[in-house]
Design a protein around this motif. Structure first.
Motif, mmCIF file in Angstrom:
data_model
loop_
_atom_site.group_PDB
_atom_site.id
_atom_site.type_symbol
_atom_site.label_atom_id
_atom_site.label_comp_id
_atom_site.label_asym_id
_atom_site.label_seq_id
_atom_site.Cartn_x
_atom_site.Cartn_y
_atom_site.Cartn_z
ATOM 1 N N HIS A 205 20.896 -18.060 7.854
ATOM 2 C CA HIS A 205 21.902 -17.308 8.601
ATOM 3 C C HIS A 205 21.460 -16.973 10.030
ATOM 4 O O HIS A 205 22.180 -16.295 10.746
ATOM 5 N N ASN A 206 20.275 -17.451 10.393
ATOM 6 C CA ASN A 206 19.747 -17.259 11.740
ATOM 7 C C ASN A 206 19.635 -15.771 12.113
ATOM 8 O O ASN A 206 19.996 -15.364 13.209
ATOM 9 N N PHE A 207 19.145 -14.961 11.156
ATOM 10 C CA PHE A 207 18.936 -13.534 11.380
ATOM 11 C C PHE A 207 17.450 -13.276 11.599
ATOM 12 O O PHE A 207 16.620 -13.847 10.881
ATOM 13 N N THR A 208 17.125 -12.406 12.521
ATOM 14 C CA THR A 208 15.766 -11.889 12.596
ATOM 15 C C THR A 208 15.633 -10.806 11.527
ATOM 16 O O THR A 208 16.635 -10.364 10.951
ATOM 17 N N GLN A 209 14.418 -10.348 11.295
ATOM 18 C CA GLN A 209 14.241 -9.232 10.367
ATOM 19 C C GLN A 209 15.024 -8.024 10.863
ATOM 20 O O GLN A 209 15.649 -7.318 10.075
ATOM 21 N N GLN A 210 15.010 -7.798 12.171
ATOM 22 C CA GLN A 210 15.720 -6.650 12.739
ATOM 23 C C GLN A 210 17.231 -6.804 12.571
ATOM 24 O O GLN A 210 17.919 -5.839 12.245
ATOM 25 N N ASP A 211 17.749 -8.010 12.780
ATOM 26 C CA ASP A 211 19.187 -8.258 12.575
ATOM 27 C C ASP A 211 19.595 -7.920 11.145
ATOM 28 O O ASP A 211 20.590 -7.228 10.915
ATOM 29 N N LEU A 212 18.828 -8.434 10.196
ATOM 30 C CA LEU A 212 19.144 -8.206 8.791
ATOM 31 C C LEU A 212 19.058 -6.721 8.455
ATOM 32 O O LEU A 212 19.938 -6.178 7.781
#
Length: 66
Positions: A12-19
């Motif tokens: 999903h192309n998320f960073t840890q921070q995004d998630l």
């Protein structure tokens, strides 16, 4: 408990921070989940399931007990 959160996050192309932001936890919680150092609550597991559009058992797997 094993999980494939890191794989799903990459898909999903998320960073840890995004998630973390999307499910309302800290980046450190995501890091601990991915490292297998933290077992999520049912609510957190369901949030991840909904976000990734996968059943909980496709994200988390119980390891066999010896």
């Amino acid at each position: 408990m094993k999980n494939n959160i890191k794989v799903q996050r990459a898909i999903h192309n998320f960073t840890q921070q995004d998630l973390a932001w999307k499910i309302g936890v800290s980046r450190q919680t995501i890091n601990a989940l991915e490292a297998g150092k933290y077992v999520p609550s049912t609510v957190l597991a369901l949030k991840l399931s909904r976000l990734f559009n996968k059943p909980v058992n496709e994200i988390f797997e119980l390891e066999a007990e010896d």
